[in-house]
Design a protein around this motif. Structure first.
Motif, PDB file in Angstrom:
ATOM      1  N   ARG A  41      74.940 -39.262  16.576  1.00  0.00           N
ATOM      2  CA  ARG A  41      74.484 -38.340  15.542  1.00  0.00           C
ATOM      3  C   ARG A  41      75.585 -38.106  14.504  1.00  0.00           C
ATOM      4  O   ARG A  41      76.766 -38.020  14.837  1.00  0.00           O
ATOM      5  N   LEU A  42      75.172 -38.000  13.227  1.00  0.00           N
ATOM      6  CA  LEU A  42      76.107 -37.615  12.179  1.00  0.00           C
ATOM      7  C   LEU A  42      76.112 -36.100  12.031  1.00  0.00           C
ATOM      8  O   LEU A  42      75.079 -35.445  12.163  1.00  0.00           O
ATOM      9  N   PHE A  43      77.290 -35.545  11.744  1.00  0.00           N
ATOM     10  CA  PHE A  43      77.457 -34.104  11.608  1.00  0.00           C
ATOM     11  C   PHE A  43      77.883 -33.747  10.190  1.00  0.00           C
ATOM     12  O   PHE A  43      78.550 -34.536   9.513  1.00  0.00           O
ATOM     13  N   SER A  44      77.477 -32.561   9.759  1.00  0.00           N
ATOM     14  CA  SER A  44      77.936 -32.088   8.457  1.00  0.00           C
ATOM     15  C   SER A  44      79.426 -31.791   8.545  1.00  0.00           C
ATOM     16  O   SER A  44      79.909 -31.245   9.536  1.00  0.00           O
ATOM     17  N   SER A  45      80.141 -32.172   7.483  1.00  0.00           N
ATOM     18  CA  SER A  45      81.593 -32.009   7.496  1.00  0.00           C
ATOM     19  C   SER A  45      82.106 -31.876   6.061  1.00  0.00           C
ATOM     20  O   SER A  45      82.452 -32.872   5.425  1.00  0.00           O
ATOM     21  N   PRO A  46      82.120 -30.665   5.524  1.00  0.00           N
ATOM     22  CA  PRO A  46      82.585 -30.485   4.148  1.00  0.00           C
ATOM     23  C   PRO A  46      84.085 -30.745   4.015  1.00  0.00           C
ATOM     24  O   PRO A  46      84.855 -30.526   4.943  1.00  0.00           O
ATOM     25  N   ARG A  47      84.468 -31.233   2.856  1.00  0.00           N
ATOM     26  CA  ARG A  47      85.878 -31.416   2.548  1.00  0.00           C
ATOM     27  C   ARG A  47      86.095 -30.929   1.117  1.00  0.00           C
ATOM     28  O   ARG A  47      85.536 -31.507   0.180  1.00  0.00           O
ATOM     29  N   PRO A  59      85.807 -36.076  22.519  1.00  0.00           N
ATOM     30  CA  PRO A  59      84.948 -35.719  23.650  1.00  0.00           C
ATOM     31  C   PRO A  59      83.799 -34.778  23.281  1.00  0.00           C
ATOM     32  O   PRO A  59      82.770 -34.763  23.955  1.00  0.00           O
ATOM     33  N   ASP A  60      83.964 -33.972  22.230  1.00  0.00           N
ATOM     34  CA  ASP A  60      82.903 -33.032  21.856  1.00  0.00           C
ATOM     35  C   ASP A  60      81.768 -33.686  21.090  1.00  0.00           C
ATOM     36  O   ASP A  60      80.674 -33.122  20.996  1.00  0.00           O
ATOM     37  N   HIS A  61      82.021 -34.852  20.520  1.00  0.00           N
ATOM     38  CA  HIS A  61      81.004 -35.483  19.673  1.00  0.00           C
ATOM     39  C   HIS A  61      80.655 -36.893  20.129  1.00  0.00           C
ATOM     40  O   HIS A  61      79.502 -37.308  20.024  1.00  0.00           O
ATOM     41  N   GLY A  62      81.614 -37.672  20.573  1.00  0.00           N
ATOM     42  CA  GLY A  62      81.334 -38.969  21.169  1.00  0.00           C
ATOM     43  C   GLY A  62      81.032 -40.105  20.227  1.00  0.00           C
ATOM     44  O   GLY A  62      80.598 -41.168  20.667  1.00  0.00           O
ATOM     45  N   GLY A  63      81.270 -39.909  18.930  1.00  0.00           N
ATOM     46  CA  GLY A  63      80.996 -40.974  17.985  1.00  0.00           C
ATOM     47  C   GLY A  63      82.185 -41.899  17.799  1.00  0.00           C
ATOM     48  O   GLY A  63      83.248 -41.730  18.414  1.00  0.00           O
TER      49      GLY A  63
END
Length: 219
Positions: A41-47, A59-63
Motif C-alpha cells: 500500500r502507498l501512504f500519504s507523505s507530505p514534504r 517493519p511498520d509498513h513493509g514496503g
C-alpha cells in the motif's frame, strides 16, 4: 486501458490541468493505491508544501521504499478515469447484468431490456401523435415502476447497489466535482475503484504519466 479510453482520459486530464483548479488539501486516494514494485500500500507523505503518496519501508509498513508519486496530478488523473468509467457502457452492462452466467440475473436483465424497449415504443407513439399526453402518462407509469424495481433487484444480485445512483452521472459529477467535499469525492471514487497500481516513473519525468497507472475496477 484500451487506446480509445486512454486518449479520452488524456485529453480530459490535460484540460483539468490547464484549468487552474486547485487540488484538494488532503488525500483523495487514501487506501486505494498500491506500489507497482512490491504491491504494498502507498501512504500519504507530505514534504514541505508538496503532497505525495509514498511506498514506505520498515517493519511498520513493509514496503520497498522505492516509489513516490505526486498527489495532485495522480488524483486528477484517477478522478477523470473514474468519472469516465461512470458513463461507460461497460459499467452499465455490469450493473444491468448483461453477460452474466447467473440465471436469475439473466432473467432480470432480459426483463429490464424489454421494459426499456416498451418505454421507447411508447415515447415514439407519443412523438408520432398516435397517442395523447394523458394516455402516454398513464401507460408510462407501470413501465417506469417495472424498470425501477428490476434495476434495484439487479443491483442487489450484482452487488452494485452503491453504484446505481452514480451510473451515467460522470458528466454531471465532473461539473460539480470541485464543489464536493473530500469525503464525498472519496466515496464516489471508492465505489468504482478497488485500487490502482502505480508503476515507477521514468528518470527525469516529473508528471504522472497514464502508463504508470493500472486501475482495478470494482465493476
Amino acid at each position: 486501458m484500451d487506446e480509445d479510453i486512454h486518449r479520452k482520459i488524456a485529453i480530459a486530464f490535460q484540460e483539468r490541468a490547464s484549468s487552474g483548479r486547485r487540488a484538494p488539501q488532503r488525500y483523495l486516494l487514501s487506501g486505494l493505491l498500491r506500489c507497482g514494485r512490491c504491491e504494498n500500500r502507498l501512504f500519504s507523505s507530505p514534504r514541505a508544501d508538496r503532497r505525495r503518496y509514498v511506498c514506505l519501508s520498515g517493519p511498520d509498513h513493509g514496503g520497498c521504499g522505492r516509489l513516490t508519486v505526486t498527489a495532485p496530478a495522480l488524483e486528477e488523473l484517477i478522478t477523470e478515469a473514474v468519472l469516465y468509467r461512470l458513463d461507460s457502457p461497460e459499467l452499465a452492462d455490469t450493473i444491468h447484468g448483461r453477460g452474466s452466467s447467473d440465471d436469475r440475473i439473466q432473467i432480470l436483465s432480459t426483463d429490464l431490456d424489454a421494459a426499456d424497449a416498451r418505454r421507447e415504443e411508447l415515447s415514439t407513439a407519443y412523438g408520432e401523435g398516435t397517442i395523447e399526453i394523458a394516455e402516454w402518462l398513464i401507460a408510462r407509469r407501470p413501465i417506469e415502476q417495472r424498470i425501477e424495481q428490476t434495476t434495484r433487484a439487479l443491483a442487489r444480485l450484482t452487488k452494485t447497489s452503491n453504484l446505481t445512483t452514480f451510473m451515467g452521472t460522470g458528466s454531471e459529477l465532473r461539473a460539480a466535482w470541485a464543489g464536493l467535499n473530500l469525503d464525498r469525492q472519496h466515496a464516489i471514487v471508492k465505489a468504482v475503484l478497488d485500487h490502482a497500481a502505480i508503476a515507477p516513473g521514468r528518470a527525469g519525468v516529473q508528471s504522472v504519466e497514464l502508463e504508470r497507472v493500472s486501475p482495478i475496477w470494482r465493476v
